[in-house]
Design an enzyme around this catalytic site. Structure first.
Site, PDB file in Angstrom:
ATOM      1  N   HIS A   1      -2.152  63.349  14.888  1.00  0.00           N
ATOM      2  CA  HIS A   1      -2.584  64.475  14.060  1.00  0.00           C
ATOM      3  C   HIS A   1      -2.008  64.302  12.667  1.00  0.00           C
ATOM      4  O   HIS A   1      -0.796  64.207  12.489  1.00  0.00           O
ATOM      5  CB  HIS A   1      -2.123  65.808  14.667  1.00  0.00           C
ATOM      6  CG  HIS A   1      -2.848  66.157  15.925  1.00  0.00           C
ATOM      7  ND1 HIS A   1      -2.216  66.623  17.044  1.00  0.00           N
ATOM      8  CD2 HIS A   1      -4.174  66.096  16.225  1.00  0.00           C
ATOM      9  CE1 HIS A   1      -3.117  66.856  17.993  1.00  0.00           C
ATOM     10  NE2 HIS A   1      -4.320  66.535  17.529  1.00  0.00           N
TER      11      HIS A   1
ATOM     12  N   GLU B   1       1.114  66.163  10.800  1.00  0.00           N
ATOM     13  CA  GLU B   1       2.434  66.181  11.433  1.00  0.00           C
ATOM     14  C   GLU B   1       3.310  65.077  10.853  1.00  0.00           C
ATOM     15  O   GLU B   1       3.727  64.138  11.561  1.00  0.00           O
ATOM     16  CB  GLU B   1       2.258  66.087  12.955  1.00  0.00           C
ATOM     17  CG  GLU B   1       1.460  67.302  13.463  1.00  0.00           C
ATOM     18  CD  GLU B   1       0.934  67.196  14.904  1.00  0.00           C
ATOM     19  OE1 GLU B   1       1.329  66.258  15.624  1.00  0.00           O
ATOM     20  OE2 GLU B   1       0.123  68.065  15.289  1.00  0.00           O
TER      21      GLU B   1
ATOM     22  N   ARG C   1      -5.877  67.918  10.257  1.00  0.00           N
ATOM     23  CA  ARG C   1      -5.387  67.551  11.585  1.00  0.00           C
ATOM     24  C   ARG C   1      -6.188  66.406  12.214  1.00  0.00           C
ATOM     25  O   ARG C   1      -5.623  65.489  12.817  1.00  0.00           O
ATOM     26  CB  ARG C   1      -5.462  68.785  12.485  1.00  0.00           C
ATOM     27  CG  ARG C   1      -5.277  68.571  13.980  1.00  0.00           C
ATOM     28  CD  ARG C   1      -5.392  69.918  14.691  1.00  0.00           C
ATOM     29  NE  ARG C   1      -5.528  69.834  16.119  1.00  0.00           N
ATOM     30  CZ  ARG C   1      -4.491  69.813  16.969  1.00  0.00           C
ATOM     31  NH1 ARG C   1      -3.259  69.837  16.533  1.00  0.00           N
ATOM     32  NH2 ARG C   1      -4.717  69.762  18.271  1.00  0.00           N
TER      33      ARG C   1
ATOM     34  N   HIS D   1       4.385  64.228  18.451  1.00  0.00           N
ATOM     35  CA  HIS D   1       3.703  65.265  17.665  1.00  0.00           C
ATOM     36  C   HIS D   1       4.739  66.161  16.996  1.00  0.00           C
ATOM     37  O   HIS D   1       5.934  66.054  17.249  1.00  0.00           O
ATOM     38  CB  HIS D   1       2.877  66.165  18.592  1.00  0.00           C
ATOM     39  CG  HIS D   1       1.699  65.518  19.217  1.00  0.00           C
ATOM     40  ND1 HIS D   1       0.390  65.789  18.852  1.00  0.00           N
ATOM     41  CD2 HIS D   1       1.611  64.593  20.201  1.00  0.00           C
ATOM     42  CE1 HIS D   1      -0.435  65.074  19.582  1.00  0.00           C
ATOM     43  NE2 HIS D   1       0.276  64.339  20.420  1.00  0.00           N
TER      44      HIS D   1
ATOM     45  N   GLU E   1       7.036  67.237  20.970  1.00  0.00           N
ATOM     46  CA  GLU E   1       6.725  68.027  19.782  1.00  0.00           C
ATOM     47  C   GLU E   1       8.055  68.179  19.046  1.00  0.00           C
ATOM     48  O   GLU E   1       8.983  68.787  19.563  1.00  0.00           O
ATOM     49  CB  GLU E   1       6.176  69.425  20.154  1.00  0.00           C
ATOM     50  CG  GLU E   1       4.801  69.433  20.792  1.00  0.00           C
ATOM     51  CD  GLU E   1       3.664  69.500  19.775  1.00  0.00           C
ATOM     52  OE1 GLU E   1       3.952  69.454  18.560  1.00  0.00           O
ATOM     53  OE2 GLU E   1       2.503  69.577  20.194  1.00  0.00           O
TER      54      GLU E   1
END
Lengths: 408, 205
Positions: free
Chosen positions: A168, A171, A226, A295, A369
């Site tokens: 993405h 990020e 994104r 991510h 994440e």
């Protein structure tokens, strides 16, 4: 402030001045014209909302303070003794230079353009050419190369670990973390017993920028982009969410069939060349034992499933490995991570990469994440890149060690 | 029904509670961040944003209204160890500074692409957090998880009275849909009287 002085200074001070009116700004502007004081304005007087910083030579201190006092202008001492700071800065520069050999004056603690990242990848492969090589696994929609770094000490078809970041675009801390991680792996071989033993039996493949088109777009046009940048005839909206495009519950709940949506799954599974290139590579390799994807943001460490809310067969082991990795990560800077399946931890989401890799047979499939939990979100300040990379490294290492010690 | 505190239904509801409680306490230097959800039904432990970061225990009940017409979730809460509502030094300094500006304040992209916030913009950002708390609370459902992603634009609106007024366009990030939603909000603030969102509207993407 990146000012370095190469002449002798004797206890100069830097004053921070807070003007409370336009009148006071006028006075400060007057001060600026008094050349005999040899004042060095780091922040010039313009409007009372902004501070005025002045480096005042030792000999002018008394005069300046008198002037400020007479006009009732508030100030504080920002830097008590400039010489001390300069000595420290010079020291840091010298030790930086010692640490950065060859061409790597590369600043891992900053966000870089795609070109700069690709150059850094080349430099890394050159510097550690015995261990690191660069492979191209495909091209993005806009024909940018997809480069994977291969870490290998030899041997054909060794079991391998797959790592990717930046699927993405927005990020940014993930591409930055991956680049730091590449440098870390390369420099740890031969120094850290754990990584050395790992690389003596396994290979690592690292895709630093999974979605280069999106990344470039997030620099040039829209920081919050994104998706990929694929275009479809008859649609005003561009791009597919590459983490809804994998062949795992494709098109199910938690993905959108609307082209303009940020979680649009695409016309069919693997429609995105960025995704298909990875799938083809992994299938062709045939011996990937772990699939780790990075991510941001939310501070989570997750394992399958996302497309369905049932536990995977290896739930107990994955949960144990995940929790150990999260603990290792937290131990460095206290950053806390939650561990669990995708579905229970964030949401049901179909077509995700680690669901595909798990169902394909890669047992150790995890998604990170990274920082933070919403204070800066995607706009994580650059001074957090290295602390984030350092702590994430401990988490990754913990998982990789488990993979090394549990062949299947 | 007890919820698992680390799972998303509890986390999302806690986010709503946090937003509501934080807005009601209103002020640029008194925004609450969520530290931990201990028990869900919900007992939320908040921490004041900023260097003083006082820890505060909150108990809240979040009721989502189901049905075709959206209405804001109800939040009933109690806060332990409530701090006084008196404006602090930082609030007053910020207020004086803005009041004395010749030209109305205008700024964009806070933080910028690299996460940088100029120090003098920090109170503007905290004010936005506070005002967004209202919007987040009012617009949350069980299927949303909002955060303020960025201030796209902020313009001061000069007033004749004691209040400061700002017209913000912010970008909200909904973690569930992953959408970035532009939102316009008109914000009033006074150190003694707190934050008020007088007008707000979702903007087209």
């Amino acid at each position: 402030m990146n000012k370095v002085y190469f002449f002798f200074l004797n206890r100069d001070q830097v004053l921070r001045i807070r003007a409370s009116s336009d009148d006071q700004i006028d006075k400060l502007q007057l001060l600026e014209t008094l050349e005999h004081l040899q004042l060095d304005f780091w922040l010039h007087p313009s409007n009372p909302a902004l501070p005025v910083d002045i480096r005042v030579p030792f000999g002018s201190l008394q005069a300046v303070r008198a002037f400020l006092g007479y006009h009732d202008i508030e100030y504080s001492i920002l830097i008590e003794d400039v010489q001390v700071i300069l000595n420290e800065e010079k020291q840091e520069m010298i030790s930086n230079q010692r640490r950065e050999r060859s061409n790597s004056n590369f600043n891992y603690g900053a966000y870089h353009s795609l070109d700069a990242i690709y150059k850094a990848i080349d430099d890394l492969a050159a510097e550690y050419h015995g261990l690191v090589s660069k492979l191209q696994i495909g091209e993005s929609y806009e024909k940018r190369p997809l480069y994977v770094l291969k870490f290998s000490t030899g041997g054909p078809d060794r079991p391998a670990i797959w790592l990717d970041a930046g699927i993405h675009a927005r990020e940014w801390v993930t591409q930055a973390t991956a680049l730091w991680t590449a440098q870390k792996i390369a420099s740890e071989y031969g120094n850290d017993p754990s990584i050395t033993s790992l690389l003596d039996t396994m290979d690592i493949f690292l895709l630093v920028v999974t979605n280069p088109d999106g990344y470039v777009y997030s620099h040039a046009k829209n920081r919050m982009w994104r998706k990929t940048r694929s275009k479809a005839a008859g649609s005003l909206c561009v791009g597919v969410d590459p983490n809804r495009n994998w062949d795992a519950g494709f098109g199910g709940p938690g993905s959108s069939d609307q082209r303009c949506s940020d979680s649009y799954h695409g016309p069919h599974a693997n429609s995105e060349v960025e995704v298909k290139s990875i799938v083809d590579f992994i299938k062709k390799h045939g011996n990937i034992k772990a699939f780790l994807t990075i991510h941001s943001y939310s501070q989570l460490l997750m394992y399958p499933y996302g497309y369905k809310c049932t536990e995977p067969a290896d739930y107990r082991e994955l949960d144990t490995v995940g929790k150990a990795a999260a603990n290792a990560l937290t131990s460095l800077h206290g950053t806390s991570f939650k561990v669990g399946t995708i579905c229970s931890t964030i949401y049901q989401a179909s077509g995700g990469s680690i669901d595909w890799s798990y169902d394909f047979g890669i047992k150790y499939s995890f998604a990170f994440e990274l920082r933070d939990t919403g204070r800066y979100g995607f706009l994580l300040p650059a001074d957090q890149i290295i602390p984030t990379a350092e702590e994430t490294w401990l988490g990754l290492k913990s998982i990789m060690e488990h993979v090394r010690d549990h062949p299947y | 029904m007890e919820l698992e505190p680390s799972h998303y239904p509890a986390q999302r509801a806690a986010g709503v509670a946090r937003a509501c409680i934080s807005y009601r306490r209103g002020g640029p230097n008194r925004v609450l961040t969520l530290s931990n959800v201990r028990r869900a039904r919900l007992q939320v432990r908040g921490r004041e944003r900023g260097p003083r970061g006082q820890a505060v225990n909150c108990t809240a009940e979040v009721l989502y209204h189901l049905g075709s017409q959206h209405s804001a979730p109800e939040v009933h809460f109690t806060v332990e160890g409530e701090l006084g509502k008196n404006p602090d030094d930082a609030d007053n300094k910020f207020y004086s500074r803005i009041k004395s500006l010749k030209e109305p304040l205008v700024a964009q992209n806070i933080p910028d692409s690299f996460g940088i916030v100029p120090p003098e913009m920090e109170p503007i950002r905290h004010l936005a957090f506070s005002a967004c708390d209202y919007i987040i609370w009012q617009n949350s459902t069980e299927n949303t998880w909002y955060n303020l992603a960025q201030i796209q634009d902020v313009r001061q609106v000069k007033r004749n009275d004691d209040y400061l007024e700002f017209d913000y366009t912010v970008l909200l990030h909904d973690f569930v849909s992953q959408e970035i939603i532009p939102w316009q909000m008109q914000v009033l603030w006074h150190p003694q009287h707190g934050v008020k969102v007088t007008q707000n509207s979702r903007q087209p993407k």
